[in-house]
Design a protein around this motif. Structure first.
Motif, PDB file in Angstrom:
ATOM      1  N   ILE A   1      -5.616   3.379  -4.758  1.00  0.00           N
ATOM      2  CA  ILE A   1      -4.400   4.127  -4.117  1.00  0.00           C
ATOM      3  C   ILE A   1      -3.688   5.045  -5.057  1.00  0.00           C
ATOM      4  O   ILE A   1      -3.496   5.972  -4.997  1.00  0.00           O
ATOM      5  CB  ILE A   1      -3.230   3.010  -3.664  1.00  0.00           C
ATOM      6  CG1 ILE A   1      -4.028   2.271  -2.417  1.00  0.00           C
ATOM      7  CG2 ILE A   1      -2.099   3.868  -2.992  1.00  0.00           C
ATOM      8  CD1 ILE A   1      -3.224   0.991  -1.759  1.00  0.00           C
ATOM      9  N   LYS A   2      -3.417   4.514  -6.386  1.00  0.00           N
ATOM     10  CA  LYS A   2      -2.791   5.087  -7.366  1.00  0.00           C
ATOM     11  C   LYS A   2      -3.936   6.170  -7.938  1.00  0.00           C
ATOM     12  O   LYS A   2      -3.378   7.215  -7.975  1.00  0.00           O
ATOM     13  CB  LYS A   2      -2.573   4.311  -8.473  1.00  0.00           C
ATOM     14  CG  LYS A   2      -1.510   3.189  -8.366  1.00  0.00           C
ATOM     15  CD  LYS A   2      -1.552   2.210  -9.641  1.00  0.00           C
ATOM     16  CE  LYS A   2      -1.067   2.930 -10.841  1.00  0.00           C
ATOM     17  NZ  LYS A   2      -0.928   1.766 -11.771  1.00  0.00           N
TER      18      LYS A   2
ATOM     19  N   VAL B   1      -7.765  -2.826  -5.187  1.00  0.00           N
ATOM     20  CA  VAL B   1      -7.208  -2.162  -4.225  1.00  0.00           C
ATOM     21  C   VAL B   1      -5.834  -1.085  -4.588  1.00  0.00           C
ATOM     22  O   VAL B   1      -5.991   0.252  -4.289  1.00  0.00           O
ATOM     23  CB  VAL B   1      -6.794  -2.789  -2.889  1.00  0.00           C
ATOM     24  CG1 VAL B   1      -6.295  -1.943  -1.644  1.00  0.00           C
ATOM     25  CG2 VAL B   1      -7.990  -3.446  -2.407  1.00  0.00           C
ATOM     26  N   VAL B   2      -4.849  -1.669  -5.209  1.00  0.00           N
ATOM     27  CA  VAL B   2      -3.885  -1.059  -5.852  1.00  0.00           C
ATOM     28  C   VAL B   2      -4.264   0.249  -6.696  1.00  0.00           C
ATOM     29  O   VAL B   2      -3.553   1.353  -6.644  1.00  0.00           O
ATOM     30  CB  VAL B   2      -2.819  -1.954  -6.567  1.00  0.00           C
ATOM     31  CG1 VAL B   2      -1.726  -1.035  -7.357  1.00  0.00           C
ATOM     32  CG2 VAL B   2      -2.160  -2.932  -5.434  1.00  0.00           C
TER      33      VAL B   2
ATOM     34  N   ALA C   1       0.578  -1.225   0.212  1.00  0.00           N
ATOM     35  CA  ALA C   1       0.135  -0.124   0.005  1.00  0.00           C
ATOM     36  C   ALA C   1       0.773   1.274  -0.086  1.00  0.00           C
ATOM     37  O   ALA C   1       0.802   1.986  -0.830  1.00  0.00           O
ATOM     38  CB  ALA C   1      -0.915   0.086   1.083  1.00  0.00           C
TER      39      ALA C   1
ATOM     40  N   GLY D   1       3.047   1.464  -8.850  1.00  0.00           N
ATOM     41  CA  GLY D   1       2.319   2.761  -8.685  1.00  0.00           C
ATOM     42  C   GLY D   1       2.761   3.691  -9.519  1.00  0.00           C
ATOM     43  O   GLY D   1       2.064   4.707  -9.966  1.00  0.00           O
TER      44      GLY D   1
ATOM     45  N   SER E   1      -5.943   7.686  -6.115  1.00  0.00           N
ATOM     46  CA  SER E   1      -6.224   8.805  -5.137  1.00  0.00           C
ATOM     47  C   SER E   1      -4.891   9.966  -5.302  1.00  0.00           C
ATOM     48  O   SER E   1      -5.018  11.267  -5.009  1.00  0.00           O
ATOM     49  CB  SER E   1      -6.201   8.091  -3.960  1.00  0.00           C
ATOM     50  OG  SER E   1      -7.075   7.260  -3.766  1.00  0.00           O
ATOM     51  N   VAL E   2      -3.659   9.202  -5.420  1.00  0.00           N
ATOM     52  CA  VAL E   2      -2.393  10.084  -5.579  1.00  0.00           C
ATOM     53  C   VAL E   2      -2.452  10.953  -6.773  1.00  0.00           C
ATOM     54  O   VAL E   2      -2.224  11.996  -6.874  1.00  0.00           O
ATOM     55  CB  VAL E   2      -1.221   9.062  -5.528  1.00  0.00           C
ATOM     56  CG1 VAL E   2      -0.082   9.898  -5.952  1.00  0.00           C
ATOM     57  CG2 VAL E   2      -1.014   8.376  -4.368  1.00  0.00           C
TER      58      VAL E   2
ATOM     59  N   THR F   1       3.078   1.603  -3.247  1.00  0.00           N
ATOM     60  CA  THR F   1       2.298   1.905  -4.405  1.00  0.00           C
ATOM     61  C   THR F   1       1.960   3.550  -4.285  1.00  0.00           C
ATOM     62  O   THR F   1       2.163   4.196  -5.625  1.00  0.00           O
ATOM     63  CB  THR F   1       0.740   1.355  -4.295  1.00  0.00           C
ATOM     64  OG1 THR F   1       1.328  -0.327  -4.282  1.00  0.00           O
ATOM     65  CG2 THR F   1      -0.002   1.653  -5.448  1.00  0.00           C
ATOM     66  N   GLY F   2       1.697   4.069  -3.248  1.00  0.00           N
ATOM     67  CA  GLY F   2       1.519   5.465  -3.074  1.00  0.00           C
ATOM     68  C   GLY F   2       2.716   6.264  -3.455  1.00  0.00           C
ATOM     69  O   GLY F   2       2.458   7.395  -4.578  1.00  0.00           O
TER      70      GLY F   2
END
Length: 255
Positions: free
Chosen positions: A186-187, A182-183, A89, A149, A189-190, A92-93
């Motif tokens: 996260i991506k 899920v990955v 997690a 990421g 969101s960034v 990845t961010g």
């Protein structure tokens, strides 16, 4: 990173081409565990440039992986999925943030070579009955997070990790899909915080995601009738092909 604004010049015929490749990639993904990340850049980059591709694929992959997970849900190894998600997690961010700041052609060359080498290495480990345990899976997931990421096509790394961890056949596909959803969140969101998720990026992603959904269920009919050793061979070919695609893309960027 500035987002290239080439969407206005896309013709109906080009959109149809994107839709057809998206469906094909989804079928390949349902068989091999990945497809969109390796195949879609081949049609997207010439049309809209390289910069929007990772955000587009990150968003569209939520749809493709959700459909893939729904198609294979009974095969998913949730325990191993949670191990990978927990370990990957943060990295990845960080990888996604790095994508908004840097290019990665050199890294893609190294990654591609590693992916190609991973197939004979995995077969050698299997021949000697060597597997990675949960600790090894978590350690590998940390590195996977950095790569996934900030790149496309990195799903083949996850495939290799899951297979060396002992998963086979449809279990690889289902667990990979669960992790990838899920990955991707996260991506996205960034990327959203960095301002590179535009309305045009979202529109392309929704097109690819919507067209690709039936592909996972079509592919499942093949997988359920396929012996494990044949499906494993397809996964091996997928890993090698993914490495070749990544190296080719990196060389084109460097030339």
């Amino acid at each position: 990173m500035s987002v290239i604004s080439g969407f206005a010049d896309i013709s109906l015929l080009q959109l149809l081409l994107v839709a057809c490749v998206a469906l094909f990639a989804a079928v390949v993904g349902g068989l091999a565990g990945y497809g969109t990340g390796a195949l879609m850049p081949l049609v997207l980059v010439p049309l809209i440039g390289a910069e929007p591709v990772v955000p587009i694929i990150a968003i569209s992959s939520i749809f493709t992986n959700l459909s893939r997970f729904a198609a294979y849900i009974r095969y998913a190894d949730r325990r191993r999925a949670l191990i990978v998600i927990s370990a990957a997690a943060l990295t990845t961010g960080l990888g996604a943030y790095g994508y908004t700041r840097l290019t990665n052609a050199g890294a893609a060359l190294v990654i591609g070579a590693m992916l190609i080498a991973s197939v004979p290495l995995r077969r050698l480990l299997k021949r000697h009955d060597i597997r990675i345990d949960d600790t090894g899976l978590a350690a590998g997931a940390v590195g996977y997070g950095v790569v996934v990421g900030g790149t496309v096509g990195a799903g083949v790394i996850l495939l290799s990790l899951l297979m060396v961890a002992g998963l086979e056949g449809a279990a690889v596909i289902a667990t990979d899909a669960m992790i990838s959803v899920v990955v991707s969140i996260i991506k996205i969101s960034v990327f959203g915080l960095a301002g590179i998720v535009t309305a045009q990026v979202l529109a392309f992603a929704l097109l690819i995601g919507a067209i690709a959904i039936p592909g996972a269920f079509l592919a499942r009919t093949f997988v359920e009738r396929m012996p494990v050793h044949i499906h494993t061979a397809i996964l091996d070919v997928a890993v090698i092909a993914g490495g070749v695609v990544m190296i080719s893309a990196a060389v084109r960027q460097l030339l």
